[in-house]
Design a protein around this motif. Structure first.
Motif, mmCIF file in Angstrom:
data_model
loop_
_atom_site.group_PDB
_atom_site.id
_atom_site.type_symbol
_atom_site.label_atom_id
_atom_site.label_comp_id
_atom_site.label_asym_id
_atom_site.label_seq_id
_atom_site.Cartn_x
_atom_site.Cartn_y
_atom_site.Cartn_z
ATOM 1 N N VAL A 1 2.903 46.070 -51.785
ATOM 2 C CA VAL A 1 1.689 46.366 -52.547
ATOM 3 C C VAL A 1 0.689 47.137 -51.692
ATOM 4 O O VAL A 1 0.028 48.072 -52.174
ATOM 5 N N ALA A 2 0.548 46.779 -50.417
ATOM 6 C CA ALA A 2 -0.371 47.499 -49.534
ATOM 7 C C ALA A 2 0.021 48.964 -49.411
ATOM 8 O O ALA A 2 -0.834 49.851 -49.396
ATOM 9 N N VAL A 3 1.316 49.231 -49.331
ATOM 10 C CA VAL A 3 1.799 50.606 -49.281
ATOM 11 C C VAL A 3 1.495 51.312 -50.597
ATOM 12 O O VAL A 3 0.997 52.441 -50.621
ATOM 13 N N CYS B 1 -0.791 50.827 -52.679
ATOM 14 C CA CYS B 1 -2.231 51.043 -52.858
ATOM 15 C C CYS B 1 -2.856 51.911 -51.774
ATOM 16 O O CYS B 1 -4.072 52.104 -51.773
ATOM 17 N N SER B 2 -2.057 52.429 -50.862
ATOM 18 C CA SER B 2 -2.560 53.226 -49.738
ATOM 19 C C SER B 2 -3.559 52.453 -48.885
ATOM 20 O O SER B 2 -4.585 52.967 -48.470
ATOM 21 N N PHE B 3 -3.228 51.185 -48.600
ATOM 22 C CA PHE B 3 -3.994 50.404 -47.631
ATOM 23 C C PHE B 3 -3.450 50.608 -46.214
ATOM 24 O O PHE B 3 -4.023 50.128 -45.247
ATOM 25 N N CYS B 4 -2.342 51.284 -46.115
ATOM 26 C CA CYS B 4 -1.718 51.648 -44.851
ATOM 27 C C CYS B 4 -0.816 52.843 -45.139
ATOM 28 O O CYS B 4 -0.581 53.181 -46.302
ATOM 29 N N THR B 5 -0.313 53.469 -44.103
ATOM 30 C CA THR B 5 0.602 54.597 -44.316
ATOM 31 C C THR B 5 1.983 54.087 -44.697
ATOM 32 O O THR B 5 2.591 54.524 -45.674
ATOM 33 N N VAL B 6 2.470 53.146 -43.904
ATOM 34 C CA VAL B 6 3.773 52.524 -44.131
ATOM 35 C C VAL B 6 3.656 51.062 -43.705
ATOM 36 O O VAL B 6 2.702 50.672 -43.037
ATOM 37 N N ALA B 7 4.648 50.258 -44.081
ATOM 38 C CA ALA B 7 4.642 48.845 -43.706
ATOM 39 C C ALA B 7 6.060 48.403 -43.386
ATOM 40 O O ALA B 7 7.036 49.041 -43.779
ATOM 41 N N VAL B 8 6.144 47.273 -42.678
ATOM 42 C CA VAL B 8 7.440 46.674 -42.380
ATOM 43 C C VAL B 8 7.561 45.376 -43.164
ATOM 44 O O VAL B 8 6.662 44.529 -43.137
ATOM 45 N N GLY B 9 8.655 45.249 -43.897
ATOM 46 C CA GLY B 9 8.968 44.012 -44.598
ATOM 47 C C GLY B 9 10.194 43.377 -43.986
ATOM 48 O O GLY B 9 10.768 43.896 -43.024
ATOM 49 N N THR B 10 10.602 42.249 -44.540
ATOM 50 C CA THR B 10 11.869 41.642 -44.134
ATOM 51 C C THR B 10 12.606 41.194 -45.381
ATOM 52 O O THR B 10 11.993 40.938 -46.416
ATOM 53 N N GLU B 11 13.909 41.097 -45.252
ATOM 54 C CA GLU B 11 14.724 40.673 -46.387
ATOM 55 C C GLU B 11 15.787 39.686 -45.947
ATOM 56 O O GLU B 11 16.431 39.854 -44.904
ATOM 57 N N THR B 12 15.955 38.650 -46.765
ATOM 58 C CA THR B 12 17.110 37.764 -46.678
ATOM 59 C C THR B 12 17.986 37.985 -47.907
ATOM 60 O O THR B 12 19.177 38.177 -47.798
ATOM 61 N N SER B 13 17.342 37.995 -49.074
ATOM 62 C CA SER B 13 18.066 38.291 -50.311
ATOM 63 C C SER B 13 17.103 38.882 -51.328
ATOM 64 O O SER B 13 16.540 38.173 -52.156
#
Length: 485
Positions: free
Chosen positions: A170-172, A174-186
């Protein structure tokens, strides 16, 4: 200033840096003000959990370095948000959204954070997330954490954000940052990416380091990029690469990892590609509107020369039932992580988290903690449970060997195409890569995407396909935040 922050790409920002129109310090201030105006006031989207108090100082230092020594590369001066389960050895906490860990500081950066800093990225702060990566309790909505509250979907506030990298996505968006790092399990990158009209890359498990990330599963966890464009996601992926000797999963990528994935940003990447659609099973829950969006994306691929193989069904898909793998691994993995925080850490075990929540029920137990309790008291943490061992074996057989591998070989495919994140269960249990890209919007404005998936270390092919589709459709649009003020 002519620079437009909303939807600005990494290249847009670098161009503004080079022309002297923008500095990294000014950019950080622009993002901070946008966060204040739209994330913390108005509708209170609530995607940003914490701001790095050193961000402006880091930006000034990078501006000085650019002026005196030149740029380090594409990520120099680029503000990045990190999901709140990724360690930073600075003034930021790492809490996985939990009030029990609200005062928990990591001793050092996660390996991928070290790589980001080396590339010149600015750690802007931490993004809110579904608490403990949605492994806290039954019935808790995606995007909720006791520490951060509820993340809202900026496209339609009555729609879920998807979990658990909801704040990052959501931050990405909405342009609250340029890019973001997430994580995934499933599905925790693919699902919020789909629902926020962003690009999410879930890499092969072992492509990038998992060290220093609060874990859920030894078998399935991986971090990955979230961005508004495929190009930006790939640039962030490049910055996360490295050889971490402390992550045993990385040994399998030798000779398979590429040094620069931007070479696969091919506008004509769909031409001649064989893309299989597993129409059986994965389409059963789609609405007519969602199916129409999916089929339109498929038609776009055909127009670009893709060979669409209909009914490339995964024969084992209905055998991919409940698995106890993540359930059994969580206690062991979390306790190992907490033990490495040192003796001065406020919390040292899953049991202490449960006790903290029990002692602060109003603040922490809005939706309960049934999953934490069940994991603590019904698993040994030794990974010796027969059902765990059998399930792990079955997962690999049904999802890898007899699942994705067999289907791709039978139909001679370059990739599989799933609606939204519906293939996340099979791809995550296999440890295989996926990329979700925007495909359209419903009449209610809810985003809908498509996901390309394939076998291990097939990121080059997936990047080609995703980039080609994105370039020919240009479907993504920014959420209309102004109406919320």
């Amino acid at each position: 200033m002519h620079f437009q922050l909303e939807e600005a790409t990494i290249q847009d920002i670098q161009n503004a840096f080079e022309s002297g129109e923008l500095t990294a310090k000014a950019l950080v201030l622009l993002y901070l003000n946008r966060i204040a105006n739209y994330d913390k006031e108005g509708l209170t989207i609530n995607s940003v959990l914490e701001i790095n108090p050193d961000a402006l100082f880091i930006a000034e230092a990078l501006d000085n370095e650019r002026q005196n020594q030149g740029s380090r590369g594409p990520m120099h001066g680029i503000p990045v948000l990190l999901k709140d389960n990724i360690n930073t050895g600075d003034a930021l906490h790492t809490s996985a959204g939990s009030l029990a860990l609200a005062n928990s500081y990591a001793i050092q950066d996660a390996y991928i954070v070290e790589k980001l800093r080396e590339a010149g990225a600015i750690i802007l702060g931490k993004a809110n997330m579904t608490e403990f990566a949605n492994f806290m309790t039954d019935g808790m909505p995606s995007g909720y954490s006791s520490r951060g509250g509820q993340v809202l979907n900026p496209y339609n506030i009555s729609t879920p954000t998807g979990g658990s990298s909801s704040g990052s996505a959501v931050a990405v968006a909405c342009s609250f940052c340029t890019v973001a790092v997430g994580t995934e399990t499933s599905g925790s990158i693919l699902n919020p990416g789909n629902l926020s009209s962003t690009v999410g890359i879930k890499p092969t498990v072992g492509l990038i380091s998992r060290s220093g990330i609060l874990p859920l599963s030894y078998s399935q966890d991986t971090a990955g990029p979230m961005a508004r464009t495929v190009t930006d996601a790939v640039l962030l992926l490049n910055a996360l690469l490295g050889d971490d000797v402390n992550d045993s999963a990385m040994g399998a990528n030798k000779g398979k990892r590429r040094m620069d994935y931007t070479t696969y940003l091919d506008k004509h990447g769909l031409n001649g590609a064989r893309i299989g659609i597993p129409r059986d099973y994965y389409f059963e829950e789609l609405t007519e509107e969602q199916l129409a969006i999916f089929n339109k994306a498929v038609e776009s691929m055909r127009q670009q020369g893709a060979v669409i193989v209909e009914s490339a069904n995964i024969k084992t898909c209905r055998e991919i039932i409940y698995s106890s793998v993540v359930f059994n691994e969580f206690k062991s993995a979390l306790n190992m992580y907490l033990s490495r925080l040192g003796p001065h850490a406020p919390i040292h075990s899953l049991k202490e988290i449960i006790d903290f929540n029990h002692n602060h029920p109003i603040e922490t137990l809005k939706y309960g903690q049934s999953t934490l309790i069940e994991t603590e008291f019904t698993t040994t943490g030794k990974l010796t449970e027969p059902n765990y061992i059998r399930d792990k074996t079955r997962d690999l057989q049904t999802c890898q060997t007899d699942g994705i591998d067999a289907t791709m070989k039978e139909f001679e495919l370059d990739a599989l195409l799933f609606p939204a994140d519906f293939g996340a269960t099979v791809t995550s249990r296999a440890g295989y890569p996926s990329i979700v890209v925007p495909a359209g919007y419903t009449a209610a404005g809810v985003p809908f995407g498509v996901t390309f998936s394939a076998m291990a270390y097939s990121e080059p092919t997936l990047i080609k396909l995703a980039y080609s589709l994105e370039q020919h459709t240009q479907i993504r649009k920014a959420p209309s935040l102004k109406s919320f003020l």
